[in-house]
Design a protein around this motif. Structure first.
Motif, mmCIF file in Angstrom:
data_model
loop_
_atom_site.group_PDB
_atom_site.id
_atom_site.type_symbol
_atom_site.label_atom_id
_atom_site.label_comp_id
_atom_site.label_asym_id
_atom_site.label_seq_id
_atom_site.Cartn_x
_atom_site.Cartn_y
_atom_site.Cartn_z
ATOM 1 N N MET B 1 0.499 -1.086 -0.186
ATOM 2 C CA MET B 1 -0.085 -0.044 0.041
ATOM 3 C C MET B 1 0.820 1.266 -0.022
ATOM 4 O O MET B 1 0.166 2.384 0.106
ATOM 5 C CB MET B 1 -0.922 -0.059 1.389
ATOM 6 N N THR B 2 2.067 1.028 -0.201
ATOM 7 C CA THR B 2 2.979 2.237 0.049
ATOM 8 C C THR B 2 2.955 3.239 -1.017
ATOM 9 O O THR B 2 3.276 4.401 -1.075
ATOM 10 C CB THR B 2 4.316 1.756 0.173
ATOM 11 N N ASP B 3 2.315 2.698 -2.175
ATOM 12 C CA ASP B 3 2.291 3.685 -3.497
ATOM 13 C C ASP B 3 1.231 4.351 -3.439
ATOM 14 O O ASP B 3 0.926 5.336 -4.379
ATOM 15 C CB ASP B 3 2.567 2.883 -4.577
ATOM 16 N N ILE B 4 0.302 4.521 -2.372
ATOM 17 C CA ILE B 4 -0.724 5.399 -2.284
ATOM 18 C C ILE B 4 -0.556 6.827 -1.529
ATOM 19 O O ILE B 4 0.082 6.818 -0.545
ATOM 20 C CB ILE B 4 -2.120 4.916 -1.462
ATOM 21 N N ILE B 5 -0.632 7.803 -2.290
ATOM 22 C CA ILE B 5 -0.451 9.222 -1.732
ATOM 23 C C ILE B 5 -1.554 9.810 -1.092
ATOM 24 O O ILE B 5 -1.442 10.405 -0.041
ATOM 25 C CB ILE B 5 0.031 9.971 -3.162
ATOM 26 N N LEU B 6 -2.793 9.634 -1.452
ATOM 27 C CA LEU B 6 -3.852 10.157 -1.054
ATOM 28 C C LEU B 6 -4.909 8.891 -0.730
ATOM 29 O O LEU B 6 -5.227 8.406 -1.786
ATOM 30 C CB LEU B 6 -4.522 11.285 -1.695
ATOM 31 N N GLU B 7 -5.685 8.985 0.339
ATOM 32 C CA GLU B 7 -6.824 8.246 0.388
ATOM 33 C C GLU B 7 -7.938 8.785 1.299
ATOM 34 O O GLU B 7 -7.428 9.375 2.223
ATOM 35 C CB GLU B 7 -6.622 6.666 0.859
ATOM 36 N N THR B 8 -9.211 8.846 1.048
ATOM 37 C CA THR B 8 -10.268 9.285 1.788
ATOM 38 C C THR B 8 -11.280 8.083 2.192
ATOM 39 O O THR B 8 -11.515 6.939 1.180
ATOM 40 C CB THR B 8 -11.169 10.255 1.203
ATOM 41 N N ARG B 9 -11.641 8.075 3.310
ATOM 42 C CA ARG B 9 -12.500 6.834 3.589
ATOM 43 C C ARG B 9 -13.693 7.517 4.242
ATOM 44 O O ARG B 9 -13.728 8.164 5.185
ATOM 45 C CB ARG B 9 -11.847 5.918 4.641
ATOM 46 N N GLY B 10 -14.755 7.231 3.714
ATOM 47 C CA GLY B 10 -16.110 7.727 4.427
ATOM 48 C C GLY B 10 -16.311 9.277 4.381
ATOM 49 O O GLY B 10 -16.966 9.837 5.332
ATOM 50 N N LEU B 11 -15.484 10.100 3.451
ATOM 51 C CA LEU B 11 -15.536 11.421 3.547
ATOM 52 C C LEU B 11 -16.930 11.972 3.210
ATOM 53 O O LEU B 11 -17.532 11.492 2.132
ATOM 54 C CB LEU B 11 -14.348 12.169 2.603
ATOM 55 N N THR B 12 -17.288 12.844 4.372
ATOM 56 C CA THR B 12 -18.930 13.341 4.233
ATOM 57 C C THR B 12 -18.726 14.792 4.771
ATOM 58 O O THR B 12 -18.148 15.269 5.419
ATOM 59 C CB THR B 12 -19.574 12.568 5.206
ATOM 60 N N LYS B 13 -19.449 15.623 3.845
ATOM 61 C CA LYS B 13 -19.823 16.905 4.173
ATOM 62 C C LYS B 13 -21.353 17.261 4.065
ATOM 63 O O LYS B 13 -21.972 17.249 3.163
ATOM 64 C CB LYS B 13 -18.847 17.964 3.573
ATOM 65 N N HIS B 14 -21.826 17.993 5.218
ATOM 66 C CA HIS B 14 -23.237 18.359 5.367
ATOM 67 C C HIS B 14 -23.351 19.760 5.566
ATOM 68 O O HIS B 14 -22.578 20.289 6.403
ATOM 69 C CB HIS B 14 -23.923 17.516 6.326
#
Ligand SMILES: Nc1ncnc2c1ncn2[C@@H]1O[C@H](COP(=O)(O)OP(=O)(O)O)[C@@H](O)[C@H]1O
Ligand SMILES: [Mg+2]
Lengths: 356, 256
Positions: B1-14
């Motif tokens: 998984m080291t080649d991942i620069i950005l990850e979002t998990r369940g990102l939510t905005k109300h």
């Protein structure tokens, strides 16, 4: 839009091609207005506005008049320096005149001399301990008043999001009330000799010019100055770029408050007295100087140099009216016209700009 | 998984009752260029604002460069290495080009708190260097940007990202207001980023541009990610059907 000439990477940097500084127009206006008074004086009064006409004085210019012009704008000019950075940052400060009143009263109370012509000072508000204090004390107390008032202005505007117009209007009324309460209807006079030298002779001019140079340097060469223009130009972009806009606003109004307080110290020292009504309408005169100097009330544009020239125009006009023996009422009316005229001119310039 | 620069998990905005962004799970690999597409109001800019610290998400995680982040401000995101060209550009019209490039991160001759002295010469030289990368014509660097064309302003905004070292570049509709030539110029800048191995998130409505430039297309619809398509395995028509809602990616069934 000017044709683009390719330079490095298709880029040109030519200082000579820099847009004409707007201060040039203000300078031109200053010259034209002065010449107009000179001509009107020669034609209708047979007197000169600028030049010496008295036989017993050996001088080309009428230095007496020129000195009065610059002396009478110096004290409001000090306030105008603070107002300039407020307006460039996109705000307005209506409280400066009242801060002058309150600060003058309070500072003067700490500048009392113990003996007046050998008799005990009748105006000493505090006991003996507060008399004949070193000059630093009333000056620091005065600056402290300005600091607190300006800080409250800035904090209200930055953190409660009250429009600057309203917040400083509140401070204007509050500080005037404060000066009335402090004075209890009586002026305070009899300052120490040390205090009396602060505003003596041409000292107001010296202080004004030194501060003008200082603030010119600050606005042009420091982070604070750059952020004044940035916040006034686009507050949202400034925020997104990481400028701490709220802190900046607090600082801007605090500095403006301290400059108003300094003006109060100089004024009360010069007049050797302080009264509750001191500085009434000074805020508008200061704003007028900045506006005549080409500042934009939308924020983002203006300069200390412009404001200094604006102050000179202001002084020339007031002095010119006295020279033409016009009533003080006319002076007020013309002041009003000038302010509105300068703002209309600014709006008109912006519309022209907007259309490209 | 080291080649991942950005990850979002369940990102939510109300925003109050408006669910502008719901449960966005997004991954960007090092060196990868990804396009985000979607109708107006789909939540693309909202997604960007959460990533860049302009706003704080209602819920969800942002993992950037191996660590979980909650950016309190845009400057924190920038310091972590995320450079952004915002949709509304975030430029100050009354400032000249160097001042705009260095807005909020000026160079100083010496530090004196708020009264730190600006190093104008250094900023001017760095600006010239950054603009050379973008090969854009600007009539005079030292004039305010008020009278510049849309393309020139856009290039100033992009040069701002080029002037600083970054680990991720985000561009929100960088060519939406530009002419053909200006668009080509911006696309060239994006290609140089690709060659330099800089990861990029590109928000765009321009299908041709997206297929020219990026490796992968992520489609937003009504605040949700509805498709994640490798460029080789999709085409314009396919993407459009996800944008309009005619189709939903198999892994996202039942989401919309
Ligand atoms: N500050 C805000 N307050 C309330 N609603 C907002 C705000 N910002 C965006 N929205 C709403 O969130 C939705 C997504 O907007 P946005 O992210 O700008 O869409 P896009 O960039 O994909 O066109 C829209 O319905 C928009 O009206
Ligand atoms: Mg958008």
């Amino acid at each position: 839009m000017a044709p683009t000439s390719p330079g490095i990477g298709g880029l040109t940097y030519d200082p000579a091609k820099k847009a004409r500084p707007p201060e040039l127009n203000v300078l031109l206006a200053l010259v034209l207005i002065t010449v107009a008074f000179e001509l009107i004086g020669r034609v209708f009064l047979g007197d000169s506005f600028l030049f010496n006409t008295r036989e017993n004085v050996d001088s080309i210019f009428n230095w007496q008049r020129l000195n009065i012009i610059i002396l009478q704008v110096s004290i409001v000019g000090i306030i105008a320096l603070g107002v300039t950075q407020v307006i460039i940052s996109g705000g307005i400060d209506l409280s400066s005149g009242s801060i002058v009143g309150a600060t003058a009263m309070i500072a003067m109370s700490f500048a009392q001399t113990a003996l007046v012509n050998g008799n005990p000072n009748p105006k000493a508000i505090f006991g003996d301990w507060a008399m004949d204090l070193p000059v630093m004390i009333p000056v620091l107390v005065g600056l402290g008043c300005g600091l607190v008032a300006g800080f409250v202005n800035g904090a209200l505007i930055a953190y409660t999001r009250i429009p600057p117009f309203i917040a400083t209007l509140g401070m204007m009324v509050f500080a005037r009330g404060m000066s009335r309460w402090w004075s209890n209807g009586n002026p305070v006079s009899f300052p120490t000799e040390g205090y009396a030298t602060i505003g003596k002779g041409m000292m107001p001019v010296v202080i004004f010019v030194s501060l003008a140079i200082l603030f010119h340097l600050i606005l042009n060469h420091t982070k604070y100055g750059k952020h004044c223009y940035a916040v006034g130009s686009n507050e949202q972009a400034s925020r997104m770029s990481g400028i701490k806009v709220n802190n900046h606003k607090v600082l801007v109004y605090t500095i403006a408050g301290m400059l108003a307080a300094l003006a109060a110290v100089v004024l009360s020292s010069k007049n050797l007295t302080a009264q509750a009504g001191m500085g009434v309408m000074y805020e508008l005169d200061a704003i007028a100087m900045a506006v005549i100097g080409g500042i934009s009330l939308q924020g983002g544009r203006g300069s200390i140099l412009g404001t200094v020239l604006g102050a000179l125009i202001f002084g020339v006009i007031i002095s010119g009216f006295t020279f033409l023996r016009l009533d003080a009422y006319y002076q007020e009316m013309v002041k009003g016209l000038i302010i509105v005229g300068a703002v209309v001119l600014d709006q008109w310039r912006q519309q022209k700009r907007g259309r490209g | 998984m080291t080649d991942i620069i950005l990850e979002t998990r369940g990102l939510t905005k109300h925003y109050g009752g408006v669910h502008a962004l719901s449960d966005a799970n997004f991954v960007l690999h090092k060196g990868e260029h990804v396009a985000i597409m979607g109708d107006n109001g789909a939540g693309k800019s909202t997604f960007v604002r959460q990533l860049t610290g302009v706003e704080q998400p209602t819920r969800g995680k942002i993992i950037f460069d191996g660590a979980e982040h909650l950016f309190a401000s845009p400057i924190e995101a920038r310091e972590a290495g995320i450079e952004t060209v915002f949709q509304n550009l975030a430029l100050a019209d009354d400032l000249d080009v160097p001042s705009n490039l260095f807005l909020g991160r000026e160079k100083f001759l010496f530090k004196l708190g708020p009264f730190s002295i600006l190093d104008k010469k250094a900023m001017r030289e760095a600006t010239i260097a950054a603009l050379e990368k973008t090969a854009v014509k600007i009539p005079n660097l030292m004039n305010t940007i008020r009278n510049m064309s849309g393309g020139q302003r856009q290039c100033v905004a992009i040069a701002r990202t080029a002037a600083f070292k970054s680990k991720l570049v985000i561009m929100d509709e960088p060519t939406a207001a530009l002419g053909v030539q200006e668009t080509a110029q911006v696309e060239n800048i994006i290609r140089t980023l690709k060659e330099a191995g800089e990861p990029l998130i590109l928000i765009s409505h321009n299908m041709r541009q997206v297929f020219d430039l990026v490796d992968r297309v992520v489609v937003f619809r009504r605040g949700r990610i509805v498709a994640n398509l490798r460029k080789e395995e999709t085409n314009g028509q396919d993407v459009v059907s996800y944008i309009t809602g005619a189709k939903t990616g198999s892994e996202y069934e039942g989401a919309a």
